[in-house]
Design a protein around this motif. Structure first.
Motif, PDB file in Angstrom:
ATOM      1  N   LYS A   1       2.057  -6.901  -5.541  1.00  0.00           N
ATOM      2  CA  LYS A   1       0.847  -6.198  -5.958  1.00  0.00           C
ATOM      3  C   LYS A   1       0.781  -4.871  -5.223  1.00  0.00           C
ATOM      4  O   LYS A   1       1.031  -4.816  -4.016  1.00  0.00           O
ATOM      5  CB  LYS A   1      -0.388  -7.045  -5.659  1.00  0.00           C
ATOM      6  CG  LYS A   1      -0.497  -8.271  -6.553  1.00  0.00           C
ATOM      7  CD  LYS A   1      -1.810  -9.007  -6.340  1.00  0.00           C
ATOM      8  CE  LYS A   1      -1.930 -10.174  -7.321  1.00  0.00           C
ATOM      9  NZ  LYS A   1      -3.217 -10.913  -7.137  1.00  0.00           N
ATOM     10  N   VAL A   2       0.458  -3.822  -5.948  1.00  0.00           N
ATOM     11  CA  VAL A   2       0.549  -2.470  -5.399  1.00  0.00           C
ATOM     12  C   VAL A   2      -0.807  -1.777  -5.430  1.00  0.00           C
ATOM     13  O   VAL A   2      -1.498  -1.798  -6.451  1.00  0.00           O
ATOM     14  CB  VAL A   2       1.579  -1.638  -6.207  1.00  0.00           C
ATOM     15  CG1 VAL A   2       1.534  -0.175  -5.792  1.00  0.00           C
ATOM     16  CG2 VAL A   2       2.981  -2.199  -6.021  1.00  0.00           C
ATOM     17  N   THR A   3      -1.166  -1.181  -4.308  1.00  0.00           N
ATOM     18  CA  THR A   3      -2.330  -0.291  -4.242  1.00  0.00           C
ATOM     19  C   THR A   3      -1.816   1.118  -3.982  1.00  0.00           C
ATOM     20  O   THR A   3      -1.057   1.341  -3.031  1.00  0.00           O
ATOM     21  CB  THR A   3      -3.302  -0.694  -3.116  1.00  0.00           C
ATOM     22  OG1 THR A   3      -3.788  -2.023  -3.367  1.00  0.00           O
ATOM     23  CG2 THR A   3      -4.487   0.265  -3.042  1.00  0.00           C
ATOM     24  N   VAL A   4      -2.194   2.044  -4.842  1.00  0.00           N
ATOM     25  CA  VAL A   4      -1.729   3.424  -4.731  1.00  0.00           C
ATOM     26  C   VAL A   4      -2.901   4.319  -4.353  1.00  0.00           C
ATOM     27  O   VAL A   4      -3.964   4.256  -4.973  1.00  0.00           O
ATOM     28  CB  VAL A   4      -1.116   3.925  -6.063  1.00  0.00           C
ATOM     29  CG1 VAL A   4      -0.617   5.357  -5.915  1.00  0.00           C
ATOM     30  CG2 VAL A   4       0.011   3.006  -6.497  1.00  0.00           C
TER      31      VAL A   4
ATOM     32  N   LEU B   1       0.859  -1.179   0.000  1.00  0.00           N
ATOM     33  CA  LEU B   1       0.000   0.000   0.000  1.00  0.00           C
ATOM     34  C   LEU B   1       0.897   1.232   0.000  1.00  0.00           C
ATOM     35  O   LEU B   1       1.678   1.438   0.937  1.00  0.00           O
ATOM     36  CB  LEU B   1      -0.903  -0.009   1.237  1.00  0.00           C
ATOM     37  CG  LEU B   1      -1.827   1.194   1.447  1.00  0.00           C
ATOM     38  CD1 LEU B   1      -2.800   1.354   0.284  1.00  0.00           C
ATOM     39  CD2 LEU B   1      -2.579   1.042   2.777  1.00  0.00           C
ATOM     40  N   ILE B   2       0.806   2.036  -1.065  1.00  0.00           N
ATOM     41  CA  ILE B   2       1.713   3.170  -1.218  1.00  0.00           C
ATOM     42  C   ILE B   2       0.948   4.481  -1.169  1.00  0.00           C
ATOM     43  O   ILE B   2      -0.022   4.684  -1.907  1.00  0.00           O
ATOM     44  CB  ILE B   2       2.493   3.089  -2.547  1.00  0.00           C
ATOM     45  CG1 ILE B   2       3.343   1.810  -2.598  1.00  0.00           C
ATOM     46  CG2 ILE B   2       3.382   4.313  -2.733  1.00  0.00           C
ATOM     47  CD1 ILE B   2       4.140   1.647  -3.877  1.00  0.00           C
ATOM     48  N   PHE B   3       1.398   5.372  -0.314  1.00  0.00           N
ATOM     49  CA  PHE B   3       0.892   6.743  -0.261  1.00  0.00           C
ATOM     50  C   PHE B   3       1.958   7.646  -0.870  1.00  0.00           C
ATOM     51  O   PHE B   3       3.109   7.626  -0.447  1.00  0.00           O
ATOM     52  CB  PHE B   3       0.602   7.155   1.189  1.00  0.00           C
ATOM     53  CG  PHE B   3      -0.519   6.387   1.815  1.00  0.00           C
ATOM     54  CD1 PHE B   3      -1.820   6.866   1.769  1.00  0.00           C
ATOM     55  CD2 PHE B   3      -0.281   5.171   2.459  1.00  0.00           C
ATOM     56  CE1 PHE B   3      -2.867   6.151   2.349  1.00  0.00           C
ATOM     57  CE2 PHE B   3      -1.310   4.460   3.033  1.00  0.00           C
ATOM     58  CZ  PHE B   3      -2.613   4.949   2.973  1.00  0.00           C
ATOM     59  N   GLY B   4       1.562   8.435  -1.886  1.00  0.00           N
ATOM     60  CA  GLY B   4       2.524   9.276  -2.587  1.00  0.00           C
ATOM     61  C   GLY B   4       3.080   8.600  -3.824  1.00  0.00           C
ATOM     62  O   GLY B   4       4.204   8.884  -4.248  1.00  0.00           O
TER      63      GLY B   4
ATOM     64  N   ILE C   1       3.890   1.835   2.658  1.00  0.00           N
ATOM     65  CA  ILE C   1       5.003   2.729   2.329  1.00  0.00           C
ATOM     66  C   ILE C   1       4.469   4.149   2.223  1.00  0.00           C
ATOM     67  O   ILE C   1       3.555   4.418   1.439  1.00  0.00           O
ATOM     68  CB  ILE C   1       5.658   2.321   0.989  1.00  0.00           C
ATOM     69  CG1 ILE C   1       6.121   0.864   1.041  1.00  0.00           C
ATOM     70  CG2 ILE C   1       6.836   3.244   0.665  1.00  0.00           C
ATOM     71  CD1 ILE C   1       6.501   0.289  -0.319  1.00  0.00           C
ATOM     72  N   ASN C   2       5.049   5.056   2.995  1.00  0.00           N
ATOM     73  CA  ASN C   2       4.630   6.460   2.962  1.00  0.00           C
ATOM     74  C   ASN C   2       5.711   7.319   2.316  1.00  0.00           C
ATOM     75  O   ASN C   2       6.797   7.495   2.868  1.00  0.00           O
ATOM     76  CB  ASN C   2       4.337   6.977   4.375  1.00  0.00           C
ATOM     77  CG  ASN C   2       3.892   8.429   4.358  1.00  0.00           C
ATOM     78  OD1 ASN C   2       3.233   8.876   3.421  1.00  0.00           O
ATOM     79  ND2 ASN C   2       4.267   9.174   5.378  1.00  0.00           N
ATOM     80  N   LEU C   3       5.388   7.852   1.139  1.00  0.00           N
ATOM     81  CA  LEU C   3       6.321   8.707   0.404  1.00  0.00           C
ATOM     82  C   LEU C   3       5.868  10.163   0.396  1.00  0.00           C
ATOM     83  O   LEU C   3       6.491  11.002  -0.248  1.00  0.00           O
ATOM     84  CB  LEU C   3       6.444   8.224  -1.046  1.00  0.00           C
ATOM     85  CG  LEU C   3       6.829   6.760  -1.264  1.00  0.00           C
ATOM     86  CD1 LEU C   3       6.779   6.418  -2.750  1.00  0.00           C
ATOM     87  CD2 LEU C   3       8.222   6.481  -0.709  1.00  0.00           C
ATOM     88  N   ILE C   4       4.792  10.473   1.106  1.00  0.00           N
ATOM     89  CA  ILE C   4       4.206  11.808   1.021  1.00  0.00           C
ATOM     90  C   ILE C   4       5.023  12.820   1.819  1.00  0.00           C
ATOM     91  O   ILE C   4       5.374  12.596   2.980  1.00  0.00           O
ATOM     92  CB  ILE C   4       2.747  11.800   1.524  1.00  0.00           C
ATOM     93  CG1 ILE C   4       1.873  10.966   0.580  1.00  0.00           C
ATOM     94  CG2 ILE C   4       2.200  13.218   1.636  1.00  0.00           C
ATOM     95  CD1 ILE C   4       0.420  10.877   1.000  1.00  0.00           C
TER      96      ILE C   4
ATOM     97  N   LEU D   1      -8.288  -0.262   3.484  1.00  0.00           N
ATOM     98  CA  LEU D   1      -7.190  -0.733   2.652  1.00  0.00           C
ATOM     99  C   LEU D   1      -6.186  -1.574   3.441  1.00  0.00           C
ATOM    100  O   LEU D   1      -5.449  -2.370   2.860  1.00  0.00           O
ATOM    101  CB  LEU D   1      -6.471   0.458   2.012  1.00  0.00           C
ATOM    102  CG  LEU D   1      -7.339   1.392   1.161  1.00  0.00           C
ATOM    103  CD1 LEU D   1      -6.521   2.583   0.690  1.00  0.00           C
ATOM    104  CD2 LEU D   1      -7.921   0.652  -0.032  1.00  0.00           C
ATOM    105  N   PHE D   2      -6.138  -1.363   4.753  1.00  0.00           N
ATOM    106  CA  PHE D   2      -5.140  -2.046   5.566  1.00  0.00           C
ATOM    107  C   PHE D   2      -5.476  -3.512   5.827  1.00  0.00           C
ATOM    108  O   PHE D   2      -4.595  -4.302   6.181  1.00  0.00           O
ATOM    109  CB  PHE D   2      -4.947  -1.307   6.896  1.00  0.00           C
ATOM    110  CG  PHE D   2      -4.039  -0.120   6.787  1.00  0.00           C
ATOM    111  CD1 PHE D   2      -2.699  -0.211   7.128  1.00  0.00           C
ATOM    112  CD2 PHE D   2      -4.515   1.096   6.321  1.00  0.00           C
ATOM    113  CE1 PHE D   2      -1.846   0.879   7.009  1.00  0.00           C
ATOM    114  CE2 PHE D   2      -3.679   2.194   6.207  1.00  0.00           C
ATOM    115  CZ  PHE D   2      -2.344   2.086   6.548  1.00  0.00           C
ATOM    116  N   ALA D   3      -6.725  -3.875   5.636  1.00  0.00           N
ATOM    117  CA  ALA D   3      -7.134  -5.259   5.913  1.00  0.00           C
ATOM    118  C   ALA D   3      -6.398  -6.258   5.017  1.00  0.00           C
ATOM    119  O   ALA D   3      -6.167  -7.404   5.413  1.00  0.00           O
ATOM    120  CB  ALA D   3      -8.646  -5.395   5.735  1.00  0.00           C
TER     121      ALA D   3
END
Length: 322
Positions: free
Chosen positions: A29-32, A7-10, A77-80, A69-71
């Protein structure tokens, strides 16, 4: 083996795009999460094959929606991050301190395997900067709520999509001279975006926890030297003029009024402090992932856009001095 879910933020920024490509090629697998699907979605979708990427549109502070989304998340990953405040909730406190705390609490609640947070290098010393203080507070909140998190502190990150080398080259093309703040002595260890995402991939694949890692490139370069190198690469001659602090502060107050500030007073404060390894924490080289991409060589790949004649320029380097 079941593919892990990231799970990616940013994910729509320069680092996010490089990282999405790298992770999906390794069968993650990536969720943005993005605030504007119509504006950012087409960029994100092109970074990976269908089936490996999912895009969710929501306000990052909508805890009810991001909680869902966390389930199914193994790695968060936090890139913000922001370089200046622009109102409407885009404050250093909200983005750098409160939001990482929310993510850390959700990681703990849903027993996420890894939480990787992107902070910044050089913030320990810059305690008179609101940016640096907010970053430090965010790190403290993460460590309190999810102690096994890994925090990455990169020096300035560059690539063809950056806001660092490209902005400098834009200005060097347009201005007859360039102001040197603090005589241009501030030191950086620029790291290429691809090298940084190699580090993130390494942290994930090697299951590294509970670390602060300083992420740096292979060279330490002063601001003045960076400008000289960029001028040489784009074949320009410009005066580099040291600015006294009072003039620098006046110009920063003016520039920060722009919709996209060229310089803010807080950024001017940050420029007092070197952006190089502190020797208090391990670096990426210590972790077995040394940076391999050299500043001049990488910038040369895209600097033609700022040369006279563009990609068809026959003048490769300026050899006439500065």
């Amino acid at each position: 083996m079941k593919a892990k879910n990231c799970l990616i933020f940013g994910g729509s920024g320069q680092i996010g795009r490089y990282l999405i490509r790298k992770l999906t090629k390794s069968n993650y697998k990536v969720t943005v999460v993005t605030r504007n699907l119509h504006q950012k979605g087409y960029v994100i979708k092109t970074q990976a094959n269908a089936g490996y990427i999912d895009i969710v549109e929501t306000n990052i502070f909508n805890e009810t929606k991001i909680r869902k989304l966390f389930a199914k998340t193994d790695i968060c990953i936090n890139l913000i991050g922001i370089l200046y405040e622009s109102g409407k909730g885009n404050t250093f406190k909200n983005i750098h301190s409160i939001f990482p705390s929310i993510l850390a609490k959700l990681c703990k609640e849903y027993k996420v395997q890894q939480f990787i947070h992107l902070s910044a290098l050089g913030i320990n010393d810059a305690l008179d900067s609101e940016y640096a203080k907010s970053k430090l507070k965010g790190e403290a909140n993460i460590q309190r709520n999810f102690p096994i998190a890994t925090i990455l502190r990169p020096s300035v990150v560059y690539s063809v999509d950056d806001n660092f080398t490209t902005n400098f080259m834009n200005l060097l093309c347009r201005l007859p001279f360039f102001p040197l703040y603090y005589n241009g002595d501030t030191k950086f260890a620029p790291i290429h975006c691809s090298d940084l995402t190699d580090i993130i991939h390494h942290v994930i694949s090697k299951k590294i926890y509970s670390k602060i890692i300083e992420c740096v490139g292979p060279e330490v370069i002063s601001l003045k030297e960076i400008l000289k190198r960029l001028l040489k690469l784009i074949s320009k001659n410009r005066l580099l003029i040291p600015f006294p602090f009072f003039l620098a502060k006046m110009s920063a107050r003016l520039f920060q009024l722009f919709p996209k500030p060229l310089l803010t007073v807080d950024q001017l404060i940050l420029l007092k402090y070197d952006n190089i390894p502190s020797n208090k924490y391990k670096t990426n080289s210590d972790m077995g992932v040394p940076s391999t991409r050299v500043f001049d060589h990488e910038v040369e790949k895209y600097c033609y856009m700022w040369r006279e004649g563009g990609k068809f320029s026959t003048k490769k380097f300026n050899t006439s001095g500065f």
